[in-house]
Design a protein around this motif. Structure first.
Motif, PDB file in Angstrom:
ATOM      1  N   ASN A  15      28.898 -88.938 -56.994  1.00  0.00           N
ATOM      2  CA  ASN A  15      29.774 -88.186 -56.082  1.00  0.00           C
ATOM      3  C   ASN A  15      28.991 -87.134 -55.301  1.00  0.00           C
ATOM      4  N   GLY A  16      28.143 -86.396 -55.994  1.00  0.00           N
ATOM      5  CA  GLY A  16      27.346 -85.358 -55.342  1.00  0.00           C
ATOM      6  C   GLY A  16      26.368 -85.944 -54.333  1.00  0.00           C
ATOM      7  N   LEU A  17      25.699 -87.033 -54.721  1.00  0.00           N
ATOM      8  CA  LEU A  17      24.691 -87.638 -53.846  1.00  0.00           C
ATOM      9  C   LEU A  17      25.328 -88.307 -52.622  1.00  0.00           C
ATOM     10  N   VAL A  18      26.505 -88.910 -52.800  1.00  0.00           N
ATOM     11  CA  VAL A  18      27.194 -89.546 -51.662  1.00  0.00           C
ATOM     12  C   VAL A  18      27.511 -88.485 -50.614  1.00  0.00           C
ATOM     13  N   LYS A  19      28.088 -87.361 -51.044  1.00  0.00           N
ATOM     14  CA  LYS A  19      28.394 -86.253 -50.110  1.00  0.00           C
ATOM     15  C   LYS A  19      27.127 -85.777 -49.411  1.00  0.00           C
ATOM     16  N   PHE A  20      26.086 -85.565 -50.205  1.00  0.00           N
ATOM     17  CA  PHE A  20      24.823 -85.042 -49.673  1.00  0.00           C
ATOM     18  C   PHE A  20      24.261 -85.968 -48.591  1.00  0.00           C
ATOM     19  N   LEU A  21      24.211 -87.285 -48.881  1.00  0.00           N
ATOM     20  CA  LEU A  21      23.643 -88.242 -47.926  1.00  0.00           C
ATOM     21  C   LEU A  21      24.543 -88.414 -46.708  1.00  0.00           C
ATOM     22  N   LEU A  22      25.852 -88.545 -46.953  1.00  0.00           N
ATOM     23  CA  LEU A  22      26.798 -88.819 -45.870  1.00  0.00           C
ATOM     24  C   LEU A  22      26.837 -87.659 -44.871  1.00  0.00           C
ATOM     25  N   TYR A  23      26.668 -86.427 -45.339  1.00  0.00           N
ATOM     26  CA  TYR A  23      26.710 -85.264 -44.449  1.00  0.00           C
ATOM     27  C   TYR A  23      25.324 -84.867 -43.933  1.00  0.00           C
ATOM     28  N   GLY A  24      24.302 -85.639 -44.310  1.00  0.00           N
ATOM     29  CA  GLY A  24      22.962 -85.397 -43.802  1.00  0.00           C
ATOM     30  C   GLY A  24      22.815 -85.920 -42.380  1.00  0.00           C
ATOM     31  N   THR A  25      21.666 -85.668 -41.773  1.00  0.00           N
ATOM     32  CA  THR A  25      21.463 -86.021 -40.362  1.00  0.00           C
ATOM     33  C   THR A  25      21.419 -87.532 -40.129  1.00  0.00           C
ATOM     34  N   GLU A  26      20.978 -88.306 -41.133  1.00  0.00           N
ATOM     35  CA  GLU A  26      20.780 -89.745 -40.930  1.00  0.00           C
ATOM     36  C   GLU A  26      22.072 -90.532 -40.742  1.00  0.00           C
ATOM     37  N   TYR A  27      23.181 -90.039 -41.298  1.00  0.00           N
ATOM     38  CA  TYR A  27      24.428 -90.815 -41.295  1.00  0.00           C
ATOM     39  C   TYR A  27      25.537 -90.130 -40.500  1.00  0.00           C
ATOM     40  N   ASN A  76      19.987 -93.419 -54.855  1.00  0.00           N
ATOM     41  CA  ASN A  76      20.026 -93.190 -53.402  1.00  0.00           C
ATOM     42  C   ASN A  76      19.920 -94.499 -52.636  1.00  0.00           C
ATOM     43  N   LYS A  77      19.082 -95.421 -53.103  1.00  0.00           N
ATOM     44  CA  LYS A  77      18.952 -96.722 -52.443  1.00  0.00           C
ATOM     45  C   LYS A  77      20.276 -97.465 -52.445  1.00  0.00           C
ATOM     46  N   GLN A  78      20.955 -97.442 -53.601  1.00  0.00           N
ATOM     47  CA  GLN A  78      22.256 -98.112 -53.700  1.00  0.00           C
ATOM     48  C   GLN A  78      23.291 -97.435 -52.803  1.00  0.00           C
ATOM     49  N   ILE A  79      23.272 -96.107 -52.737  1.00  0.00           N
ATOM     50  CA  ILE A  79      24.233 -95.388 -51.880  1.00  0.00           C
ATOM     51  C   ILE A  79      24.024 -95.781 -50.419  1.00  0.00           C
ATOM     52  N   ILE A  80      22.778 -95.874 -49.994  1.00  0.00           N
ATOM     53  CA  ILE A  80      22.488 -96.247 -48.604  1.00  0.00           C
ATOM     54  C   ILE A  80      23.021 -97.650 -48.316  1.00  0.00           C
ATOM     55  N   LEU A  81      22.820 -98.597 -49.245  1.00  0.00           N
ATOM     56  CA  LEU A  81      23.383 -99.948 -49.082  1.00  0.00           C
ATOM     57  C   LEU A  81      24.904 -99.879 -48.959  1.00  0.00           C
ATOM     58  N   SER A  82      25.526 -99.059 -49.788  1.00  0.00           N
ATOM     59  CA  SER A  82      26.985 -98.974 -49.803  1.00  0.00           C
ATOM     60  C   SER A  82      27.516 -98.272 -48.557  1.00  0.00           C
ATOM     61  N   ILE A  83      26.818 -97.265 -48.052  1.00  0.00           N
ATOM     62  CA  ILE A  83      27.233 -96.591 -46.799  1.00  0.00           C
ATOM     63  C   ILE A  83      27.285 -97.628 -45.678  1.00  0.00           C
ATOM     64  N   HIS A  84      26.269 -98.480 -45.608  1.00  0.00           N
ATOM     65  CA  HIS A  84      26.231 -99.511 -44.564  1.00  0.00           C
ATOM     66  C   HIS A  84      27.311-100.566 -44.790  1.00  0.00           C
ATOM     67  N   ALA A  85      27.509-100.966 -46.056  1.00  0.00           N
ATOM     68  CA  ALA A  85      28.520-101.983 -46.367  1.00  0.00           C
ATOM     69  C   ALA A  85      29.919-101.490 -45.993  1.00  0.00           C
ATOM     70  N   VAL A  86      30.253-100.256 -46.342  1.00  0.00           N
ATOM     71  CA  VAL A  86      31.586 -99.706 -46.045  1.00  0.00           C
ATOM     72  C   VAL A  86      31.754 -99.507 -44.538  1.00  0.00           C
ATOM     73  N   GLY A  87      30.690 -99.088 -43.857  1.00  0.00           N
ATOM     74  CA  GLY A  87      30.750 -98.876 -42.409  1.00  0.00           C
ATOM     75  C   GLY A  87      31.018-100.159 -41.635  1.00  0.00           C
ATOM     76  N   LYS A  88      30.681-101.305 -42.235  1.00  0.00           N
ATOM     77  CA  LYS A  88      30.836-102.601 -41.550  1.00  0.00           C
ATOM     78  C   LYS A  88      32.171-103.271 -41.842  1.00  0.00           C
ATOM     79  N   LYS A  89      32.948-102.727 -42.784  1.00  0.00           N
ATOM     80  CA  LYS A  89      34.204-103.380 -43.174  1.00  0.00           C
ATOM     81  C   LYS A  89      35.186-103.428 -42.007  1.00  0.00           C
ATOM     82  N   PRO A  90      35.801-104.607 -41.785  1.00  0.00           N
ATOM     83  CA  PRO A  90      36.736-104.720 -40.658  1.00  0.00           C
ATOM     84  C   PRO A  90      37.981-103.848 -40.801  1.00  0.00           C
ATOM     85  N   ASP A  91      38.411-103.573 -42.036  1.00  0.00           N
ATOM     86  CA  ASP A  91      39.628-102.761 -42.204  1.00  0.00           C
ATOM     87  C   ASP A  91      39.333-101.262 -42.218  1.00  0.00           C
TER      88      ASP A  91
END
Ligand code: ZN
Length: 100
Positions: A15-27, A76-91
């Motif tokens: 939970n902490g790492l998802v917030k940290f990465l998602l609110y960082g400059t890369e995403y 972190n590697k898994q979170i990055i994969l999941s950020i991309h996977a969720v971003g691509k979902k049609p719904d």
């Protein structure tokens, strides 16, 4: 001794790492709504082994164990994969419109 409880330490760290990465400059261009944030965390947690503890002492030990640099890098590697996977979902847009 404090009251026993039941927490998944992996979940707390993720939970902490998802917030940290998602609110960082890369995403910045990815959706930051609650729906997407929880969806990313759920996706990550389905790929990682859970680590349940029932006492504060065991929780501290688990944190020390799970927060090794190698383990954080793996998460972190898994979170990055999941950020991309969720971003691509049609719904994704439809769901985020509903929750806004
Ligand atoms: Zn969203």
């Amino acid at each position: 001794m404090s009251k026993p409880f039941l927490v998944n330490v992996t979940e707390e760290i993720v939970n902490g790492l998802v917030k940290f990465l998602l609110y960082g400059t890369e995403y910045q261009t990815f959706c930051h709504c609650d729906y997407c944030e929880k969806e990313i965390a759920a996706d990550v947690l389905n790929q990682l082994p859970s680590y349940y503890v029932s006492t504060a002492e065991a929780r501290d030990q688990a944190f020390r164990k799970l927060k090794s640099p190698e383990n954080i890098e793996m998460i972190n590697k898994q979170i990055i994969l999941s950020i991309h996977a969720v971003g691509k979902k049609p719904d994704h847009k439809k769901m985020s419109n509903l929750s806004n």
